[in-house]
Design a protein around this motif. Structure first.
Motif, PDB file in Angstrom:
ATOM      1  N   PRO A 112       0.815  -1.222   0.000  1.00 19.87           N
ATOM      2  CA  PRO A 112       0.000   0.000   0.000  1.00 19.87           C
ATOM      3  C   PRO A 112       0.843   1.265   0.000  1.00 19.87           C
ATOM      4  O   PRO A 112       0.413   2.308  -0.464  1.00 19.87           O
ATOM      5  CB  PRO A 112      -0.826  -0.114   1.280  1.00 19.87           C
ATOM      6  N   LEU A 152       1.935   2.055  -3.822  1.00 20.25           N
ATOM      7  CA  LEU A 152       0.898   2.369  -4.800  1.00 20.25           C
ATOM      8  C   LEU A 152       0.260   3.706  -4.453  1.00 20.25           C
ATOM      9  O   LEU A 152      -0.446   3.821  -3.465  1.00 20.25           O
ATOM     10  CB  LEU A 152      -0.179   1.283  -4.801  1.00 20.25           C
ATOM     11  N   LEU A 153       0.559   4.704  -5.249  1.00 15.31           N
ATOM     12  CA  LEU A 153       0.014   6.024  -4.962  1.00 15.31           C
ATOM     13  C   LEU A 153      -1.054   6.378  -5.984  1.00 15.31           C
ATOM     14  O   LEU A 153      -0.914   6.107  -7.174  1.00 15.31           O
ATOM     15  CB  LEU A 153       1.142   7.070  -5.001  1.00 15.31           C
ATOM     16  N   MET A 154      -2.077   7.012  -5.496  1.00 14.21           N
ATOM     17  CA  MET A 154      -3.186   7.382  -6.363  1.00 14.21           C
ATOM     18  C   MET A 154      -2.793   8.557  -7.244  1.00 14.21           C
ATOM     19  O   MET A 154      -2.330   9.579  -6.758  1.00 14.21           O
ATOM     20  CB  MET A 154      -4.398   7.751  -5.501  1.00 14.21           C
ATOM     21  N   LEU A 201      -4.020   6.072 -12.450  1.00 13.41           N
ATOM     22  CA  LEU A 201      -4.409   4.929 -11.625  1.00 13.41           C
ATOM     23  C   LEU A 201      -5.896   5.013 -11.271  1.00 13.41           C
ATOM     24  O   LEU A 201      -6.602   4.011 -11.296  1.00 13.41           O
ATOM     25  CB  LEU A 201      -3.559   4.895 -10.359  1.00 13.41           C
ATOM     26  N   ALA A 202      -6.344   6.226 -10.972  1.00 14.61           N
ATOM     27  CA  ALA A 202      -7.770   6.427 -10.668  1.00 14.61           C
ATOM     28  C   ALA A 202      -8.627   5.993 -11.853  1.00 14.61           C
ATOM     29  O   ALA A 202      -9.672   5.361 -11.691  1.00 14.61           O
ATOM     30  CB  ALA A 202      -8.049   7.882 -10.318  1.00 14.61           C
ATOM     31  N   ILE A 243      -8.859   2.226 -11.993  1.00 14.58           N
ATOM     32  CA  ILE A 243      -9.781   1.715 -10.976  1.00 14.58           C
ATOM     33  C   ILE A 243     -11.228   2.011 -11.358  1.00 14.58           C
ATOM     34  O   ILE A 243     -12.109   1.150 -11.222  1.00 14.58           O
ATOM     35  CB  ILE A 243      -9.458   2.308  -9.591  1.00 14.58           C
ATOM     36  N   GLU A 244     -11.476   3.221 -11.869  1.00 15.35           N
ATOM     37  CA  GLU A 244     -12.855   3.567 -12.278  1.00 15.35           C
ATOM     38  C   GLU A 244     -13.325   2.630 -13.391  1.00 15.35           C
ATOM     39  O   GLU A 244     -14.475   2.186 -13.398  1.00 15.35           O
ATOM     40  CB  GLU A 244     -12.928   5.021 -12.767  1.00 15.35           C
ATOM     41  N   PRO A 254      -2.572  -8.577   2.034  1.00 14.16           N
ATOM     42  CA  PRO A 254      -2.033  -7.326   1.481  1.00 14.16           C
ATOM     43  C   PRO A 254      -2.676  -6.863   0.175  1.00 14.16           C
ATOM     44  O   PRO A 254      -2.967  -5.674   0.007  1.00 14.16           O
ATOM     45  CB  PRO A 254      -0.548  -7.649   1.248  1.00 14.16           C
ATOM     46  N   GLN A 264      -6.064  -5.479   0.895  1.00 12.83           N
ATOM     47  CA  GLN A 264      -5.947  -4.228   1.630  1.00 12.83           C
ATOM     48  C   GLN A 264      -5.465  -3.096   0.728  1.00 12.83           C
ATOM     49  O   GLN A 264      -5.879  -1.943   0.886  1.00 12.83           O
ATOM     50  CB  GLN A 264      -4.979  -4.407   2.813  1.00 12.83           C
ATOM     51  N   ALA A 265      -4.609  -3.435  -0.222  1.00 12.36           N
ATOM     52  CA  ALA A 265      -4.124  -2.422  -1.166  1.00 12.36           C
ATOM     53  C   ALA A 265      -5.262  -1.883  -2.014  1.00 12.36           C
ATOM     54  O   ALA A 265      -5.372  -0.674  -2.261  1.00 12.36           O
ATOM     55  CB  ALA A 265      -3.033  -3.011  -2.060  1.00 12.36           C
ATOM     56  N   LYS A 267      -7.377   0.455   0.012  1.00  8.81           N
ATOM     57  CA  LYS A 267      -6.751   1.779   0.148  1.00  8.81           C
ATOM     58  C   LYS A 267      -6.952   2.603  -1.123  1.00  8.81           C
ATOM     59  O   LYS A 267      -7.294   3.788  -1.069  1.00  8.81           O
ATOM     60  CB  LYS A 267      -5.267   1.615   0.440  1.00  8.81           C
ATOM     61  N   LEU A 268      -6.773   1.979  -2.269  1.00 10.59           N
ATOM     62  CA  LEU A 268      -6.925   2.705  -3.535  1.00 10.59           C
ATOM     63  C   LEU A 268      -8.366   3.179  -3.744  1.00 10.59           C
ATOM     64  O   LEU A 268      -8.598   4.307  -4.185  1.00 10.59           O
ATOM     65  CB  LEU A 268      -6.486   1.821  -4.702  1.00 10.59           C
ATOM     66  N   VAL A 269      -9.301   2.315  -3.435  1.00 13.31           N
ATOM     67  CA  VAL A 269     -10.709   2.702  -3.611  1.00 13.31           C
ATOM     68  C   VAL A 269     -11.055   3.845  -2.667  1.00 13.31           C
ATOM     69  O   VAL A 269     -11.750   4.795  -3.039  1.00 13.31           O
ATOM     70  CB  VAL A 269     -11.643   1.487  -3.379  1.00 13.31           C
ATOM     71  N   GLU A 275      -9.145   6.121  -1.692  1.00 16.17           N
ATOM     72  CA  GLU A 275      -8.498   7.349  -2.135  1.00 16.17           C
ATOM     73  C   GLU A 275      -9.013   7.862  -3.473  1.00 16.17           C
ATOM     74  O   GLU A 275      -8.523   8.872  -3.967  1.00 16.17           O
ATOM     75  CB  GLU A 275      -6.978   7.122  -2.229  1.00 16.17           C
ATOM     76  N   LEU A 276      -9.987   7.173  -4.042  1.00 21.14           N
ATOM     77  CA  LEU A 276     -10.559   7.677  -5.290  1.00 21.14           C
ATOM     78  C   LEU A 276     -11.060   9.088  -5.068  1.00 21.14           C
ATOM     79  O   LEU A 276     -11.636   9.385  -4.019  1.00 21.14           O
ATOM     80  CB  LEU A 276     -11.714   6.785  -5.744  1.00 21.14           C
ATOM     81  N   PRO A 277     -10.862   9.976  -6.040  1.00 19.72           N
ATOM     82  CA  PRO A 277     -11.280  11.367  -5.835  1.00 19.72           C
ATOM     83  C   PRO A 277     -12.795  11.476  -5.668  1.00 19.72           C
ATOM     84  O   PRO A 277     -13.548  10.742  -6.314  1.00 19.72           O
ATOM     85  CB  PRO A 277     -10.814  12.082  -7.101  1.00 19.72           C
TER      86      PRO A 277
END
Lengths: 208, 133
Positions: free
Chosen positions: A131, A134-136, A140-141, A144-145, B13, B16-17, B20-22, B24-26
């Motif tokens: 974690p 992996l930076l947003m 990357l957003a 994920i979307e 992990p 959990q990763a 964390k990403l979800v 942090e979605l804007p």
């Protein structure tokens, strides 16, 4: 009004049960000012959830308005057995499902074929899943979307409520009228689906 | 997969990763125009409901009074005595007497002198004379 709204939002998130109860009581009596505070507190969160459940932002804005209008109309019947947040998101979810059925959105969704061996290899051996590394960012957003959009509605709903909205398992179970075990298994599968999508992105990064 | 295993896998992990990403979605924020439109719709809802309340305040008592009045009218009509015809013979006798007296009155001065036809003059008729008719 713009300056006040964020403070009100923060206050609602950490509101004591007594404060929210008083607000709910006023809303039951169709107190427009009290209902305005509820909208202030939840509008962006509901919109964020709805935005990822329907086709586009414009439709999401319409549906979000519909959520609050329905909530205002039905507030007298809100019995307080669930939290206000659960109730609002249940209304939002039901409206999204109705819209999706109308547009037959399911055509673009891919079903997840749960492959236990593949998933366990991801979780245990892959050190890219740190974690901290992996930076947003915008790219990357976007990945994920896209992963969310191609996920089945059932998995997406649980993932958004738990990971984005911080709902507890019990709260999700109450919102969606599901057993807790089903909530957990859908969450697991939803995350695994995103892992597959992210794998392509990460593999592309390593090839550069 | 039992609940315990599922819980363990959710905490791994990779899972959990993704969590964390979800998280942090804007987030997107709604505009003031959106809020203004919602406020207008909510106001329209409140106004419609208030209007319905006013109408029900006016029409319910009026409708209630109308129903009560109609019921009272029906009951009153049922309780009133019937003024229709009595037994046949009496009615016919009375009717005949009335017609005869009307005819005699209309003839006026041309009535036969008393005694000529064995009857007393009209002015001298008694109740017994009328009954005999």
């Amino acid at each position: 009004m713009m300056e006040l709204a964020p403070r009100l939002t923060i206050r609602m998130r950490t509101a004591e049960p007594a404060t929210e109860s008083a607000l709910i009581e006023r809303c039951r009596k169709q107190d427009a000012e009290a209902f305005g505070k509820v909208v202030d507190a939840y509008q962006n969160r509901v919109f964020g959830f709805v935005r990822r459940m329907v086709r586009d932002s414009e439709e999401a804005a319409d549906v979000t308005q519909e959520v609050f209008i329905k909530a205002f109309q039905a507030f007298a019947r809100f019995d307080g057995r669930s939290s206000l947040r659960t109730w609002l998101f249940r209304i939002a979810y039901n409206l999204c499902v109705d819209r999706a059925r109308k547009h037959d959105r399911g055509l673009n969704e891919t079903r997840l074929d749960a492959n236990e061996n593949e998933e366990s290899a991801w979780d245990v051996a892959d050190d890219r899943w740190d974690p901290e590394t992996l930076l947003m960012d915008e790219e990357l957003a976007g990945v994920i979307e896209h992963g969310l959009a191609t996920m089945s509605e059932k998995l997406r709903t649980v993932l958004l409520l738990h990971d984005k909205e911080d709902f507890a398992y019990e709260e999700i179970a109450q919102t969606l009228n599901l057993p807790i075990g089903t909530v957990k298994s859908r969450l697991f599968l939803a995350r695994a689906h995103l892992q597959k999508h992210l794998r392509t992105y990460l593999d592309g990064g390593n090839d550069r | 997969m039992n609940q315990h295993d599922l819980e363990e896998r959710l905490n791994q992990p990779g899972q959990q990763a993704v969590q964390k990403l979800v998280r942090e979605l804007p987030s997107e924020e709604l505009s003031l125009a959106w809020r203004s439109e919602l406020n207008q719709k909510l106001f329209a809802q409140t106004a419609q409901k208030a209007q319905r309340t006013i109408w029900s305040w006016l029409w319910k008592p009026t409708a209630g009074l109308a129903v009560a009045g109609a019921l009272a009218g029906v009951l009153f009509l049922k309780a009133a005595p019937v003024t229709g015809p009595t037994s046949g013979e009496e009615a016919q006798a009375l009717l005949a007497a009335h017609e005869q007296s009307s005819l005699l009155l209309s003839l006026g001065q041309t009535t036969a002198p008393a005694g000529e036809d064995g009857l007393p003059s009209v002015d001298e008729w008694t109740q017994e004379d009328v009954t005999q008719l």
